[in-house]
Write an enzyme that holds these catalytic residues in place. Structure first.
Site, PDB file in Angstrom:
ATOM      1  N   GLU A   1      82.693  52.240  23.021  1.00 18.65           N
ATOM      2  CA  GLU A   1      84.133  52.372  22.779  1.00 18.65           C
ATOM      3  C   GLU A   1      84.821  53.149  23.888  1.00 18.65           C
ATOM      4  OE1 GLU A   1      87.403  53.745  19.398  1.00 18.65           O
ATOM      5  OE2 GLU A   1      85.266  53.748  18.908  1.00 18.65           O
TER       6      GLU A   1
ATOM      7  N   LYS B   1      76.025  52.208  10.625  1.00 18.13           N
ATOM      8  CA  LYS B   1      76.367  52.576  11.997  1.00 18.13           C
ATOM      9  C   LYS B   1      76.683  54.065  12.025  1.00 18.13           C
ATOM     10  CE  LYS B   1      80.430  51.571  13.931  1.00 18.13           C
ATOM     11  NZ  LYS B   1      80.930  52.919  14.370  1.00 18.13           N
TER      12      LYS B   1
ATOM     13  N   ASP C   1      84.946  53.456   9.086  1.00 18.08           N
ATOM     14  CA  ASP C   1      85.677  54.590   8.529  1.00 18.08           C
ATOM     15  C   ASP C   1      87.115  54.620   9.036  1.00 18.08           C
ATOM     16  OD1 ASP C   1      85.156  55.381  11.124  1.00 18.08           O
ATOM     17  OD2 ASP C   1      83.972  57.153  10.586  1.00 18.08           O
TER      18      ASP C   1
END
Length: 271
Positions: free
Chosen positions: A187, A121, A52
């Site tokens: 992340e 995901k 995204d």
């Protein structure tokens, strides 16, 4: 029977997961259309993420939040056509899975059915464990994502907020694994925490800003190729400067057309 090396087999979810057992580092890059998917696939990446992040690097928005389900399916379908070997994973956009596990199943199923992608995901804390479990229970492969979660930018305040709560990060990662995720993105996590999570989990960890001890790495392709500006986190390595090359080429074209140099005889059809 002819000789020569056989073509590599297309990556599957089980093969992706087994790479950790085999001790093979996994590689992922983002892709948003057929052209870049085909190029990156030819380069040999293991996975293509239809992220995204397209909200920022394709649509020019400030965050990933405005990306819709319809838009992500549109881009994923193009990427799948360009990927002959790589595993295509598609982000579930903001508010397409948070309402309920039933909503997540419906939207993940729509993504995989309409695009032909292999997996979805979702950005996951321990609170999304039931959603991951619901997806896995109906055989919808799902990749988790812990640490800095861009869809939670309103909570964290900024995209570059490093996540340092080791206990919570471990809980989130273990919850995703136990719920049935086949891999997990880490992340913006300090290297030491990412190393501990990677050692604890039996599924692959894919790092972005999480150090070299993860089982694989992912980068946003336009960032990696130098196409974007104004974004220079410590973890980002630019492998090319395609932005400059593209601008220089376009400037040469503009100049040659204006000066009457193009098209010349070599680039014109005769009788």
């Amino acid at each position: 029977m002819s000789g020569g090396a056989s073509a590599p087999r297309p990556m599957t979810v089980p093969a992706f997961r087994n790479a950790k057992v085999e001790g093979r580092k996994l590689t992922m890059l983002t892709a948003y259309d057929w052209l870049w998917a085909s190029l990156l696939d030819e380069a040999g990446v293991d996975g293509l993420l239809v992220g995204d992040t397209l909200g920022m690097v394709v649509q020019g928005r400030e965050s990933t939040l405005p990306v819709t389900l319809k838009q992500i399916i549109y881009h994923a379908e193009m990427v799948v056509r360009g990927a002959q070997q790589a595993l295509v994973v598609v982000d579930l956009p903001f508010m397409t899975f948070q309402v309920s596990p039933r909503q997540a199943i419906r939207n993940a199923g729509r993504i995989l059915k309409q695009s032909g992608a292999a997996a979805v995901k979702l950005e996951s804390s321990a609170q999304q464990a039931k959603t991951i479990e619901a997806l896995a229970d109906v055989d919808l492969p799902v990749m988790g994502h812990v640490g800095m979660r861009p869809q939670s930018v309103r909570k964290f305040g900024r995209m570059s907020a490093i996540q340092r709560d080791a206990e919570q990060l471990m809980r989130d990662a273990l919850a995703a694994e136990q719920a049935g995720a086949f891999a997990i993105v880490l992340e913006l996590i300090p290297r030491e925490i990412a190393r501990d999570i990677t050692a604890e989990l039996s599924i692959p960890t894919i790092g972005i800003g999480a150090g070299p001890d993860c089982d694989g790495q992912v980068l946003v392709t336009p960032d990696m190729l130098g196409l974007t500006t104004g974004f220079n986190p410590k973890y980002l390595k630019r492998y090319a400067d395609i932005r400059k090359a593209a601008i220089d080429a376009a400037r040469d074209y503009v100049r040659e057309v204006q000066d009457g140099e193009f098209p010349d005889a070599a680039h014109s059809h005769g009788q």
